[in-house]
Design a protein around this motif. Structure first.
Motif: not given
Ligand SMILES: Cc1cc2nc3c(=O)[nH]c(=O)nc-3n(C[C@H](O)[C@H](O)[C@H](O)COP(=O)(O)OP(=O)(O)OC[C@H]3O[C@@H](n4cnc5c(N)ncnc54)[C@H](O)[C@@H]3O)c2cc1C
Length: 386
Positions: A29-31, A40-42, A309-311, A336-338
């Motif tokens: 599921i994703d919102m 963060g993955s976008g 802009v990302c976080q 906490g993928s940091s």
């Molecule tokens: C500027 C930037 C540069 C980076 N550079 C690197 C890099 O060079 N190399 C590297 O390895 N990593 C990098 N990272 C880190 C990496 O992108 C992230 O660690 C990783 O993408 C996180 O993935 P995730 O699946 O944990 O979270 P996310 O990608 O944030 O996914 C979370 C998902 O949950 C969904 N969601 C949230 N709440 C709900 C809810 N209540 N109901 C339904 N859906 C929900 C959101 O819509 C989202 O799609 C970078 C990050 C940033 C911001």
């Protein structure tokens, strides 16, 4: 067995995909959708590299991820990944972040070599090495096209019978745990929350004190048309300026027709992924401009061609948080993928699938109980560079 995975960022997608491959009935599921702009993955791209100081856990997870990424991409690899190598600049004598990875990287069959200044200047005339004390080149590194990778894994997940819906998840936990999707109760044997920075909002009781979210701006500079060759991936690798004086900057050669990418690894500006505008902070942009002009003189004064802009979804110590919820054993939190979790996505997904189905232990480093002791704020890089 039925498992619901909430969050289709790279961690949730990969977990759902590997669970499905191992025969589980999975509902993802994703919102906003896989690899959406707020996640963060976008976005356009993320770096994959093996150097991780002395931290062999991340080196090994990245090495495993490389193999899994290639399996996932298959013959279409060039649509999702560009291998470039990575050029490391150290402004201090302390090059341990690279050096401590060397032995493990070589054991894995790759190379990490220190370049002499004369070799570096000859190979990369578009770089000014002023203020740099050491230069390393890592051969196994490159650019993952982030959102495209997410869309691909979603397709592959659905192609093998994975069930995906767009929906908003909320939780109730008076005595028992319940998941609601668009307000409707949804039952599973196991619930996995990989919601990036939104995980801390859903589980504030467990995560609020040991995680924080920081704003990260990304800039692409317009390369002058006559200089494109010097900034294309065959002449300019991915690079990282490991610098204690200014923010740690890193960047990538021209890819996907966006420009010369640069971003910073400072985590000082707090950010709300729901409330705050996704617009670059102007004084930070000026700092990045100054840096680009200094390190890549051809690009001095170049205009911005594209921004994002990302976080970062940070844990206090910069290590991932992957653990069972302390109160509900059917709930697993992946957060906490940091700022460094994209590259390892498939390896993290495989790790989680094997943990659930085969009982493989999760790394101690990712467990929540580490926060019972006082922890200094750190990042994936050395504690001196935050
Ligand atoms: C500027 C930037 C540069 C980076 N550079 C690197 C890099 O060079 N190399 C590297 O390895 N990593 C990098 N990272 C880190 C990496 O992108 C992230 O660690 C990783 O993408 C996180 O993935 P995730 O699946 O944990 O979270 P996310 O990608 O944030 O996914 C979370 C998902 O949950 C969904 N969601 C949230 N709440 C709900 C809810 N209540 N109901 C339904 N859906 C929900 C959101 O819509 C989202 O799609 C970078 C990050 C940033 C911001």
């Amino acid at each position: 067995m039925k498992i619901t995975v909430v969050g289709a960022g790279i961690w949730g997608l990969s977990t759902a995909y590997f669970l499905r491959k191992m025969g589980v009935q999975v509902h993802l599921i994703d919102m906003w959708g896989a690899g959406n702009v707020r996640s963060g993955s976008g976005g356009v791209s993320r770096i994959i590299r093996l150097v991780y100081g002395a931290d062999e856990l991340y080196i090994d997870l990245t090495s495993r991820a490389f193999a899994l990424w290639m399996e996932i991409f298959g013959k279409e690899v060039n649509d999702y990944y560009q291998e470039t190598g990575l050029l490391w600049f150290f402004s201090q004598e302390d090059d341990s972040y690279a050096l401590h990875s060397k032995k493990r990287i070589e054991e894995l069959g790759y190379e990490l070599e220190e370049l002499t200044f004369s070799d570096a200047i000859a190979a990369y005339p578009q770089v000014s090495f002023e203020g740099i004390r050491k230069v390393y080149f890592e051969d196994k590194a490159g650019i993952l096209y982030a959102s495209k990778c997410c869309e691909l894994i979603l397709q592959k997940f659905q192609a093998i019978g994975g069930h995906y819906t767009q929906g908003f998840a909320s939780v109730e936990r008076e005595n028992n745990f319940s998941l609601l999707v668009n307000g409707k109760k949804t039952e599973s044997d196991q619930y996995i929350f990989a919601c990036g920075p939104w995980t801390r909002s859903l589980f504030a009781d467990v995560l609020k004190e040991n995680t924080y979210v920081s704003k990260q701006d990304i800039y692409h500079f317009a390369i002058p048309p006559t200089k494109m060759r010097q900034f294309d991936p065959s002449h300019m690798p991915v690079w990282l300026d490991y610098n204690a004086e200014s923010p740690l900057y890193y960047g990538m050669p021209m890819h996907l027709a966006k420009g010369f990418k640069i971003a910073y690894d400072d985590r000082s500006e707090l950010f709300s992924p729901d409330q705050d505008d996704r617009l670059p902070t102007l004084d930070r942009l000026q700092l990045a401009r100054d840096f680009v002009g200094k390190r890549f003189p051809i690009l001095a004064g170049a205009p911005i061609s594209y921004t994002e802009v990302c976080q970062y979804d940070n844990s206090l110590d910069g290590h991932f948080i992957i653990d069972t919820h302390p109160q509900f054993e059917e709930v697993i939190l992946m957060t906490g993928s940091s700022g460094h979790g994209f590259k390892m996505g498939p390896a993290i997904g495989e790790l989680m699938a094997k943990h659930i189905l085969k009982g493989n232990a999760l790394p101690q480093k990712f467990k929540l109980n580490r926060f019972q002791n006082k922890i200094d704020v750190q990042s994936q890089f050395l504690p001196s560079i935050k």
